[in-house]
Design a protein around this motif. Structure first.
Motif, PDB file in Angstrom:
ATOM      1  N   GLN A 146      35.564  19.551  42.931  1.00 39.30           N
ATOM      2  CA  GLN A 146      36.269  20.044  41.754  1.00 39.30           C
ATOM      3  C   GLN A 146      37.669  20.467  42.182  1.00 39.30           C
ATOM      4  N   PHE A 147      38.659  20.029  41.409  1.00 39.63           N
ATOM      5  CA  PHE A 147      40.062  20.286  41.706  1.00 39.63           C
ATOM      6  C   PHE A 147      40.652  21.163  40.613  1.00 39.63           C
ATOM      7  N   ARG A 148      41.347  22.232  41.012  1.00 41.73           N
ATOM      8  CA  ARG A 148      41.944  23.169  40.054  1.00 41.73           C
ATOM      9  C   ARG A 148      43.403  23.428  40.414  1.00 41.73           C
ATOM     10  N   LYS A 149      44.175  23.679  39.370  1.00 45.25           N
ATOM     11  CA  LYS A 149      45.571  24.095  39.539  1.00 45.25           C
ATOM     12  C   LYS A 149      45.756  25.322  38.657  1.00 45.25           C
ATOM     13  N   PHE A 150      46.265  26.397  39.213  1.00 42.29           N
ATOM     14  CA  PHE A 150      46.418  27.677  38.511  1.00 42.29           C
ATOM     15  C   PHE A 150      45.090  28.123  37.909  1.00 42.29           C
ATOM     16  N   GLY A 151      43.966  27.807  38.590  1.00 32.29           N
ATOM     17  CA  GLY A 151      42.648  28.208  38.136  1.00 32.29           C
ATOM     18  C   GLY A 151      42.035  27.309  37.072  1.00 32.29           C
ATOM     19  N   LEU A 152      42.789  26.335  36.585  1.00 31.37           N
ATOM     20  CA  LEU A 152      42.301  25.449  35.533  1.00 31.37           C
ATOM     21  C   LEU A 152      41.817  24.126  36.121  1.00 31.37           C
ATOM     22  N   PRO A 153      40.682  23.599  35.639  1.00 30.34           N
ATOM     23  CA  PRO A 153      40.194  22.319  36.163  1.00 30.34           C
ATOM     24  C   PRO A 153      41.127  21.177  35.778  1.00 30.34           C
ATOM     25  N   VAL A 154      41.452  20.324  36.771  1.00 27.18           N
ATOM     26  CA  VAL A 154      42.339  19.180  36.507  1.00 27.18           C
ATOM     27  C   VAL A 154      41.691  17.845  36.860  1.00 27.18           C
TER      28      VAL A 154
ATOM     29  N   GLY B 257      32.714   6.235  45.092  1.00 28.22           N
ATOM     30  CA  GLY B 257      32.856   7.317  44.130  1.00 28.22           C
ATOM     31  C   GLY B 257      33.835   7.028  43.018  1.00 28.22           C
ATOM     32  N   VAL B 258      33.896   7.991  42.119  1.00 23.42           N
ATOM     33  CA  VAL B 258      34.812   7.937  40.988  1.00 23.42           C
ATOM     34  C   VAL B 258      35.525   9.281  40.871  1.00 23.42           C
ATOM     35  N   VAL B 259      36.736   9.230  40.319  1.00 31.39           N
ATOM     36  CA  VAL B 259      37.510  10.435  40.047  1.00 31.39           C
ATOM     37  C   VAL B 259      37.669  10.531  38.532  1.00 31.39           C
ATOM     38  N   PHE B 260      37.318  11.698  38.008  1.00 32.89           N
ATOM     39  CA  PHE B 260      37.459  11.972  36.581  1.00 32.89           C
ATOM     40  C   PHE B 260      38.699  12.825  36.375  1.00 32.89           C
ATOM     41  N   GLY B 261      39.511  12.482  35.386  1.00 29.53           N
ATOM     42  CA  GLY B 261      40.716  13.240  35.083  1.00 29.53           C
ATOM     43  C   GLY B 261      40.435  14.426  34.177  1.00 29.53           C
ATOM     44  N   LEU B 262      41.489  15.039  33.726  1.00 32.56           N
ATOM     45  CA  LEU B 262      41.438  16.250  32.904  1.00 32.56           C
ATOM     46  C   LEU B 262      40.594  16.068  31.644  1.00 32.56           C
ATOM     47  N   THR B 263      40.627  14.888  31.032  1.00 32.24           N
ATOM     48  CA  THR B 263      39.893  14.654  29.793  1.00 32.24           C
ATOM     49  C   THR B 263      38.444  14.231  30.026  1.00 32.24           C
ATOM     50  N   GLY B 264      38.041  14.080  31.293  1.00 30.78           N
ATOM     51  CA  GLY B 264      36.684  13.669  31.603  1.00 30.78           C
ATOM     52  C   GLY B 264      36.507  12.169  31.743  1.00 30.78           C
ATOM     53  N   ARG B 265      37.583  11.414  31.556  1.00 30.12           N
ATOM     54  CA  ARG B 265      37.515   9.962  31.722  1.00 30.12           C
ATOM     55  C   ARG B 265      37.771   9.569  33.171  1.00 30.12           C
ATOM     56  N   VAL B 266      37.175   8.456  33.586  1.00 34.49           N
ATOM     57  CA  VAL B 266      37.379   7.965  34.943  1.00 34.49           C
ATOM     58  C   VAL B 266      38.832   7.526  35.101  1.00 34.49           C
ATOM     59  N   THR B 267      39.508   8.075  36.106  1.00 30.38           N
ATOM     60  CA  THR B 267      40.905   7.713  36.375  1.00 30.38           C
ATOM     61  C   THR B 267      41.036   6.781  37.568  1.00 30.38           C
TER      62      THR B 267
ATOM     63  N   GLU C 104      37.834  15.902  38.838  1.00 27.57           N
ATOM     64  CA  GLU C 104      36.552  16.031  39.516  1.00 27.57           C
ATOM     65  C   GLU C 104      36.232  14.700  40.172  1.00 27.57           C
ATOM     66  N   LEU C 105      35.618  14.751  41.332  1.00 20.85           N
ATOM     67  CA  LEU C 105      35.212  13.565  42.080  1.00 20.85           C
ATOM     68  C   LEU C 105      33.708  13.628  42.277  1.00 20.85           C
ATOM     69  N   VAL C 106      33.042  12.503  42.072  1.00 23.75           N
ATOM     70  CA  VAL C 106      31.612  12.394  42.341  1.00 23.75           C
ATOM     71  C   VAL C 106      31.426  11.173  43.243  1.00 23.75           C
ATOM     72  N   ALA C 107      30.695  11.344  44.348  1.00 19.05           N
ATOM     73  CA  ALA C 107      30.556  10.258  45.304  1.00 19.05           C
ATOM     74  C   ALA C 107      29.218  10.335  46.023  1.00 19.05           C
ATOM     75  N   THR C 108      28.827   9.188  46.567  1.00 21.38           N
ATOM     76  CA  THR C 108      27.661   9.112  47.441  1.00 21.38           C
ATOM     77  C   THR C 108      28.139   8.716  48.821  1.00 21.38           C
ATOM     78  N   MET C 109      27.472   9.245  49.833  1.00 20.01           N
ATOM     79  CA  MET C 109      27.757   8.882  51.224  1.00 20.01           C
ATOM     80  C   MET C 109      26.457   8.376  51.837  1.00 20.01           C
ATOM     81  N   LEU C 110      26.421   7.092  52.141  1.00 26.35           N
ATOM     82  CA  LEU C 110      25.230   6.454  52.696  1.00 26.35           C
ATOM     83  C   LEU C 110      25.448   6.090  54.146  1.00 26.35           C
ATOM     84  N   LYS C 111      24.412   6.269  54.969  1.00 26.98           N
ATOM     85  CA  LYS C 111      24.503   5.838  56.358  1.00 26.98           C
ATOM     86  C   LYS C 111      24.683   4.334  56.385  1.00 26.98           C
ATOM     87  N   LYS C 112      25.581   3.860  57.263  1.00 26.15           N
ATOM     88  CA  LYS C 112      25.768   2.430  57.432  1.00 26.15           C
ATOM     89  C   LYS C 112      24.639   1.870  58.275  1.00 26.15           C
ATOM     90  N   ALA C 113      24.192   0.680  57.894  1.00 27.37           N
ATOM     91  CA  ALA C 113      23.146   0.021  58.680  1.00 27.37           C
ATOM     92  C   ALA C 113      23.693  -0.333  60.056  1.00 27.37           C
TER      93      ALA C 113
END
Length: 142
Positions: free
Chosen positions: A122-130, A12-22, A132-141
């Protein structure tokens, strides 16, 4: 309980406040269940070289309601499974190296027809988005 069982590889990847991958990561997950009680162990390796471990303690009742605990979760996480989707909400305490902040977190997990689980957190602090994480989970062979 049926699909999120056994070993999985997560990427997966984590996106920061500006939408860029952190950060990017690969993780090994292993979940096991005894009836409605489950344990899922996660080991994340980030592109920085940092390693993070988490152990979820899960309860799922017969109506799909979920109760979740982990050492870095403040209080109890709650959620629900409905069909091929799961929503889980909890308060996550970041590591001291990441500032130690407590973030309100909502995980959405979707089971695809081939058995892959897509995760959006989605991660928020004081109700504001800070972040986001997007990931895949695949079964291991086997």
């Amino acid at each position: 309980r049926q699909e999120l069982n056994g070993p999985r590889i997560c990427e997966g990847v984590v996106f920061g406040l500006t939408g860029r991958v952190t950060s990017r990561f690969v993780a090994d997950f292993d979940a096991s269940w005894q009836g409605n009680i489950g344990v899922m162990r996660e080991v994340f390796t980030y592109d920085s070289g940092a390693v993070q471990r988490r152990e979820w303690r899960l309860q799922v009742d017969d109506t799909g309601h979920i109760r979740a605990e982990a050492d870095d979760v403040v209080g109890i996480g709650t959620g629900r499974q409905s069909g091929s989707a799961v929503r889980l909400s909890y308060r996550l305490r970041l590591a001291a190296a990441a500032g130690g902040h407590v973030l309100d977190t909502t995980d959405w997990m979707y089971l695809t027809p081939n058995g892959t689980i897509m995760n959006r957190s989605q991660f928020r602090k004081f109700g504001l988005p800070v972040a986001e994480l997007v990931a895949t989970m695949l079964k291991k062979a086997a």
